[in-house]
Design a protein around this motif. Structure first.
Motif, PDB file in Angstrom:
ATOM      1  N   VAL B  14       0.840  -1.195   0.000  1.00 10.75           N
ATOM      2  CA  VAL B  14       0.000   0.000   0.000  1.00 10.75           C
ATOM      3  C   VAL B  14       0.886   1.262   0.000  1.00 10.75           C
ATOM      4  O   VAL B  14       0.660   2.188  -0.776  1.00 10.75           O
ATOM      5  N   ASP B  15       1.913   1.278   0.849  1.00 10.09           N
ATOM      6  CA  ASP B  15       2.844   2.425   0.858  1.00 10.09           C
ATOM      7  C   ASP B  15       3.459   2.614  -0.527  1.00 10.09           C
ATOM      8  O   ASP B  15       3.572   3.730  -1.030  1.00 10.09           O
ATOM      9  N   ASP B  16       3.857   1.492  -1.136  1.00 17.37           N
ATOM     10  CA  ASP B  16       4.474   1.578  -2.467  1.00 17.37           C
ATOM     11  C   ASP B  16       3.500   2.149  -3.483  1.00 17.37           C
ATOM     12  O   ASP B  16       3.859   3.006  -4.298  1.00 17.37           O
ATOM     13  N   ALA B  17       2.259   1.642  -3.436  1.00 14.67           N
ATOM     14  CA  ALA B  17       1.258   2.122  -4.387  1.00 14.67           C
ATOM     15  C   ALA B  17       1.031   3.617  -4.206  1.00 14.67           C
ATOM     16  O   ALA B  17       0.929   4.365  -5.180  1.00 14.67           O
ATOM     17  N   GLU B  55      -6.632  -1.224  -6.432  1.00 13.67           N
ATOM     18  CA  GLU B  55      -7.659  -1.118  -5.394  1.00 13.67           C
ATOM     19  C   GLU B  55      -7.784   0.312  -4.885  1.00 13.67           C
ATOM     20  O   GLU B  55      -8.879   0.822  -4.667  1.00 13.67           O
ATOM     21  N   LEU B  56      -6.647   0.972  -4.726  1.00 19.11           N
ATOM     22  CA  LEU B  56      -6.666   2.328  -4.187  1.00 19.11           C
ATOM     23  C   LEU B  56      -7.174   3.349  -5.193  1.00 19.11           C
ATOM     24  O   LEU B  56      -7.910   4.269  -4.845  1.00 19.11           O
ATOM     25  N   TYR B  57      -6.774   3.178  -6.474  1.00 13.95           N
ATOM     26  CA  TYR B  57      -7.049   4.264  -7.428  1.00 13.95           C
ATOM     27  C   TYR B  57      -7.905   3.841  -8.621  1.00 13.95           C
ATOM     28  O   TYR B  57      -8.092   4.626  -9.543  1.00 13.95           O
ATOM     29  N   GLN B  58      -8.423   2.619  -8.609  1.00 13.68           N
ATOM     30  CA  GLN B  58      -9.260   2.138  -9.719  1.00 13.68           C
ATOM     31  C   GLN B  58      -8.628   2.439 -11.080  1.00 13.68           C
ATOM     32  O   GLN B  58      -9.287   2.905 -12.012  1.00 13.68           O
TER      33      GLN B  58
END
Lengths: 319, 319
Positions: B14-17, B55-58
């Motif tokens: 998640v941090d990487d994304a 997941e975070l940014y579609q």
């Protein structure tokens, strides 16, 4: 799925293993007992029974059955009890090894009728069993055009999508037509088309051929007992029939197996064992339509004893 | 495993994304930020980051990077971020499509250097991406002997056991020798041996050849700019070099890529990206031994900017 076998609702693998042990132990074997269990179990269930038997008796059920049974019945039970991919590996190996008096049907069936994933599983099983690849053995036991065709077919991993490129079908139907016209069946383009295109695509091509020429490609090939060796044209024709309509193909294999003076037990066993859990119900219908005799009746007439009882069980006869 | 990339002990997908999103958003892209993350993550981690990003940014991270980056750097990042089998599918497809000006290296590398299971994964990925099989496209874009060789190699599913049949190696070394002597490199037996035998077996055969002839088969083939088309003999030689010693083969690809007046960025990117997590450390050693210059130094001299920074990161440079 149009399976013919009749499977009970509840199955205990341990009970089955114990019953099989009773059937094979002591003097004399209880063949009926073996049929009444194994003839009514799915491929997955048979593997579980084999495992349960091994745990209970530290012995391989398959080996034990081989030593207790004999003749066509043994062969049929042996083929039936193996995992389908492993069974195909055995069938292919036996067929390849007798390629001196060539019978390419078995290899062609496996290559052209199994799904791409199933064929892959056969290739894995073949390596596990024989420590060589399937294509390696096929190539080492064949030569020339037949080798090219067989190796291309057994190594194929076709796309399974349903999409069809109609323009491509039309142009490749033309290539096939030219090859047949020029008596160049062994042309590399023919092998390329038959061995690399998806089943949907290659069937579209055969349909184009029929539309354009007014006759099917398989009928056309029948006329070609030709310069380039009837053996190749026969193998090509078998491949096309397997790709095009495997049920119709199997109906004919069964018809030939029982209509001969000496029954062809190998073919009879192979088709019934390999198709029982797949599409044998449909094949039975095809058979009845074509011969006006139920397949069970034809089989019963040509076989006897435990072998007969076993085949009829796989064909769906209730005990 | 002699991977060159440097991976931190703890990685948060998640941090990487989120960091990647910051690097690509707004005006101007932070290429250094992208390199500092993706250049230090394994193939499995990169897939997780891609999922987390979605997941975070579609939004597909790969597509976003494609639109933000450009030139050789974009190409390298794109190849790097893909799952290895999918990346090989892309590499093969690009190579096949430019077969007008033939460059069979890429297809031969994939067919002869990847393990049988990896090659299978590439074939699956190819179908998923292009809705056709790899062999179908290879066959449709080639003809003649080259087609026979390439199709046989990409469809192979070799046995991976270490067992060697010494007598077979001897006899097949003889077959190869006869074919070279008679200038019949395109002989079906040559293709059969090179494409169906296990790697261990085929290497034993090449060793026999060397023992019997006093020179390696690849050296012998070099002398054959011959009647049967140098193109086929070149491709055969590449296949044999890939089967025989892939690290040595890659060392030479890298050497040729940097020694030319215009650097061959495609080859440079391909070798570094595909081998970084496999055996690039060994290839670096081979390179240094052969050229007396560290590979990093040669790459640094021939490249620039973000592309250079990225390749050096994959080669193991600490930030």
């Amino acid at each position: 799925m149009t399976s013919t076998i009749v499977v009970p609702d509840h199955v205990s693998f341990v009970d089955d293993a114990e019953a099989l042990q009773r059937a094979v132990q002591g003097w004399g074997t209880n063949e009926k007992g073996i049929i009444s269990i194994l003839g009514h179990r799915t491929a997955a269930q048979r593997q579980h029974i084999r495992l349960a038997y091994h745990e209970l008796y530290q012995e391989d059920l398959v080996k034990r059955l081989e030593s207790e049974l004999s003749g066509d019945f043994e062969k049929a039970v042996y083929r039936w009890i193996l995992d389908p991919a492993d069974r195909d590996a055995v069938l292919a190996n036996v067929a390849i090894k007798k390629l001196v008096n060539p019978d390419y049907h078995v290899v062609l069936e496996i290559a052209c009728i199994r799904s791409p994933e199933e064929l892959l599983a056969v290739r894995r099983a073949y390596q596990a069993r024989y420590k060589r690849s399937l294509e390696e053995d096929v190539a080492a036991h064949t030569t020339g055009d037949i080798r090219k065709l067989l190796v291309a077919l057994v190594t194929a991993f076709r796309y399974t999508g349903e999409e069809i490129n109609a323009r491509l079908a039309k142009s490749e139907a033309g290539i096939l037509h030219d090859a047949i016209k020029d008596k160049e069946l062994n042309h590399e383009e023919v092998i390329r088309i038959v061995s690399t295109r998806s089943k949907a695509q290659v069937m579209a091509t055969f349909n184009c051929y029929r539309d354009d020429q007014g006759t099917s490609i398989t009928k056309k090939l029948l006329g070609e007992g030709d310069d380039h060796g009837t053996e190749f044209s026969k193998a090509l024709r078998t491949a096309i029939r397997c790709l095009n309509d495997s049920k119709k193909y199997f109906e004919k294999v069964l018809r030939n197996a029982v209509k001969r003076v000496g029954t062809d037990e190998d073919a009879l066993t192979r088709v019934i064992v390999t198709r029982a859990e797949k599409d044998l119900k449909d094949i039975k219908e095809y058979y009845y339509k074509r011969n006006s005799v139920p397949l069970e009746q034809a089989v019963a007439k040509d076989t006897s004893g435990d072998y007969k009882a076993f085949l009829l069980t796989l064909l769906g006869k209730e005990d």
